[in-house]
Every structure is written in structure tokens, then in C-alpha cells.
Design an enzyme around this catalytic site. Structure first.
Site, PDB file in Angstrom:
ATOM      1  N   VAL A  27      60.289  27.376  16.265  1.00  0.00           N
ATOM      2  CA  VAL A  27      61.631  27.555  15.702  1.00  0.00           C
ATOM      3  C   VAL A  27      62.624  28.186  16.672  1.00  0.00           C
ATOM      4  CG1 VAL A  27      60.862  27.690  13.313  1.00  0.00           C
ATOM      5  CG2 VAL A  27      60.983  29.776  14.666  1.00  0.00           C
ATOM      6  N   TYR A  28      62.163  28.706  17.792  1.00  0.00           N
ATOM      7  CA  TYR A  28      63.096  29.350  18.717  1.00  0.00           C
ATOM      8  C   TYR A  28      64.061  28.314  19.293  1.00  0.00           C
ATOM      9  CZ  TYR A  28      59.907  33.403  18.670  1.00  0.00           C
ATOM     10  OH  TYR A  28      59.119  34.475  18.314  1.00  0.00           O
ATOM     11  N   SER A  29      65.351  28.499  18.971  1.00  0.00           N
ATOM     12  CA  SER A  29      66.403  27.573  19.427  1.00  0.00           C
ATOM     13  C   SER A  29      66.054  26.121  19.089  1.00  0.00           C
ATOM     14  CB  SER A  29      66.656  27.733  20.926  1.00  0.00           C
ATOM     15  OG  SER A  29      67.098  29.034  21.219  1.00  0.00           O
TER      16      SER A  29
END
Length: 292
Positions: A27-29
Site C-alpha cells: 500500500v505504500y504510495s
């Protein structure tokens, strides 16, 4: 998040300094973090331990989050694709899932280990009773066990010392805490008498409510005292304290080459029992934070 042109020199310097554990999440960026790590991995795969996570929402559909078998099996393929690898070294559940039976989650994760797509599995912030349940269930089912816990733990937030950390020590589970510098609060750049301002605090709605209490400044100021005595920086003292508490690898977020150089220097710092006592003395009880 910084883009690949700035991230590559940081990761290369980290590797030069002996840092070989890189942590990210799907989910990071929106997956871009995994892609950047994947670009770096092309030339360094055999030198690096790569960790990523699954659970948080990647869309608006009913199957776009959770620790269900469907979501795990679908997301691992996407992570492998973005990372450009055929095996994830450490695949972590990104918080507890209250809607999915832990048996389903563990069986899905074990199938990834058995297929060779994942080497080890890990957990992240949750209550100790939940982690104990997961470990007990994995033993009962005779499937892969969690080997690591990425929990919220730093000099200003020590509630994990009550149950989670002792549980992990007893069960041989590695501690790899996130936010080891309290989202930058333990850098010492924020002062008690000043209105806090920085790009991080302007863009991080969690930082100011979580820390900045008088007792938190008591802790930072004590760390500054010890750092000055030893001729090192306040962040290095905060990281050295974690290493002296049995942490395997604090997950440091670096946006500059100097950040990893500073973090690496913490490994050489020796803290006496008196140093540890002084650093811990100002701490006050906090409400439970970071489980969601």
C-alpha cells in the site's frame, strides 16, 4: 515518498554500510514503493533481505483488503511483480484482521511458503493475545509460524514492553519495530518552547497528537543529554537504546543518505546500565497506539 532518483543513492549507501534488510508494503504510495525497491533489487538480489506486507486496502471493492485467502493470494502476485522477484523473504500481515479467521490467514500464508513464493512470514502491531493466538494456531495446524513482529516501539512509546516484547522473546520471534524515532519526534528537532513546524508535521496528521506531551519532551531532552555526553546525535541514542533492548532491526525511514549513515553509526554506541536507566526514567504510561 521520494522517487527512485533520490531513493537509489540512499539504498546503495545503506548496502555499503552493511544494511541489507529493506522493508516496504503493497500500500505504500499505491505500490510505487515496491516498484522502486524492485528496481534496486535487479543488481543486488543476493545481498538483500526483502520484506513487504499485505492486508490494508488497495481499492474500494469488498475483496480489496483483509487477510482472506483470496486477498493474500492475489496481492502476493502483484507484490512479486512490482518487486520483480520470484520469492519474498519476509511476508508480513499488515495489522490484525478482525473479520477473517486466523486459521484461514495462516493456511493461505503457509501455502505461499510451501510453494516457494515466500520464505518466512511475520506479524505487525496487534495485541499480545492476538499474536499468542496466531502462534498457538500455527502450531496446532502444523503450518508456518510468524518469525518476526513489526510493532510500534521506541523510547517515547514503550507499552510493548508489558506483554508483546516478552512474548516475542519467549517464542524466539525477532523484533523489527516501526517508527523507532517516533515519526521524527526523537530526532530532537522539535523543542518544548516552540510551535512545531516541519514538512513532516504539516503532512502527517498523526505525529502531533501522538507525541509532543510534556512527558515526551522529558524523554527527548534526557536523550539529548546522553547524546551530548557521548558525542553522538540524539537519533543515534534512540536507536542504540532499541538495540540494547534486544531489537533485531529497527525499521528506519530514510529520505537522505545522511539518515542511513547516522542510523548505521548507532550500532557502535555502547550504553551502560546507568545510561539505560537514565534514558528510561522520564517515561510515562501512554494509551495503546498503532494497532490500526
Amino acid at each position: 515518498m521520494i522517487e527512485s532518483d533520490k531513493a537509489m543513492p540512499i539504498m546503495k549507501r545503506a548496502l555499503d554500510l552493511g544494511i541489507n534488510f529493506f522493508d516496504t508494503a503493497n500500500v505504500y504510495s499505491d505500490g510505487r514503493s515496491e516498484e522502486i525497491v524492485g528496481e534496486f533489487l535487479k543488481n543486488h538480489r543476493d545481498e538483500i533481505v526483502i520484506a513487504t506486507k499485505v492486508r490494508q486496502s488497495v481499492g474500494e471493492g469488498p475483496n480489496d483488503s483483509s487477510l482472506s485467502r483470496l486477498h493474500i493470494l492475489r496481492e502476493v502476485e502483484k507484490s512479486l511483480g512490482r518487486l520483480k522477484i520470484d520469492r519474498i523473504d519476509l511476508y508480513q500481515i499488515h495489522r490484525w484482521d478482525y473479520e477473517t479467521l486466523i486459521e484461514e490467514t495462516l493456511l493461505a500464508l503457509d501455502s505461499l511458503v510451501q510453494s516457494g513464493k515466500v520464505t518466512y512470514i511475520g506479524g505487525s502491531s496487534m495485541f499480545a493475545w492476538q499474536f499468542a493466538k496466531a502462534l498457538f494456531t500455527s502450531d496446532l495446524l502444523k503450518v508456518s509460524r510468524f518469525v518476526s513482529m513489526q510493532n510500534h516501539y521506541n523510547l517515547c512509546y514503550r507499552e510493548e514492553e508489558r506483554e508483546m516484547n516478552p512474548l516475542c522473546k519467549d517464542q524466539g520471534v525477532a523484533l523489527i519495530p516501526w517508527s523507532p524515532l517516533g515519526r521524527g519526534f526523537l530526532s530532537g528537532k522539535y523543542k518544548r518552547s516552540e510551535v512545531p513546524d516541519s514538512p513532516r508535521i504539516r503532512g502527517d496528521s498523526i505525529l502531533r497528537p501522538r507525541f509532543f506531551k510534556p512527558e515526551d519532551f522529558d524523554v527527548v531532552e534526557r536523550a539529548e543529554e546522553v547524546a551530548k555526553e557521548k558525542g553522538v546525535t540524539t537519533p543515534q541514542i534512540a536507536l542504540a537504546w532499541l538495540l540494547h533492548k534486544g531489537v533485531t532491526a529497527p525499521v528506519v525511514g530514510a529520505t537522505k543518505v545522511e539518515h542511513v549513515e547516522e542510523a548505521a553509526g548507532a550500532v557502535e554506541i555502547k550504553l551502560s546500565s546507568d545510561d539505560m536507566k537514565r534514558l528510561e526514567e522520564p517515561y510515562k504510561i501512554h494509551p495503546i497506539l498503532g494497532h490500526s
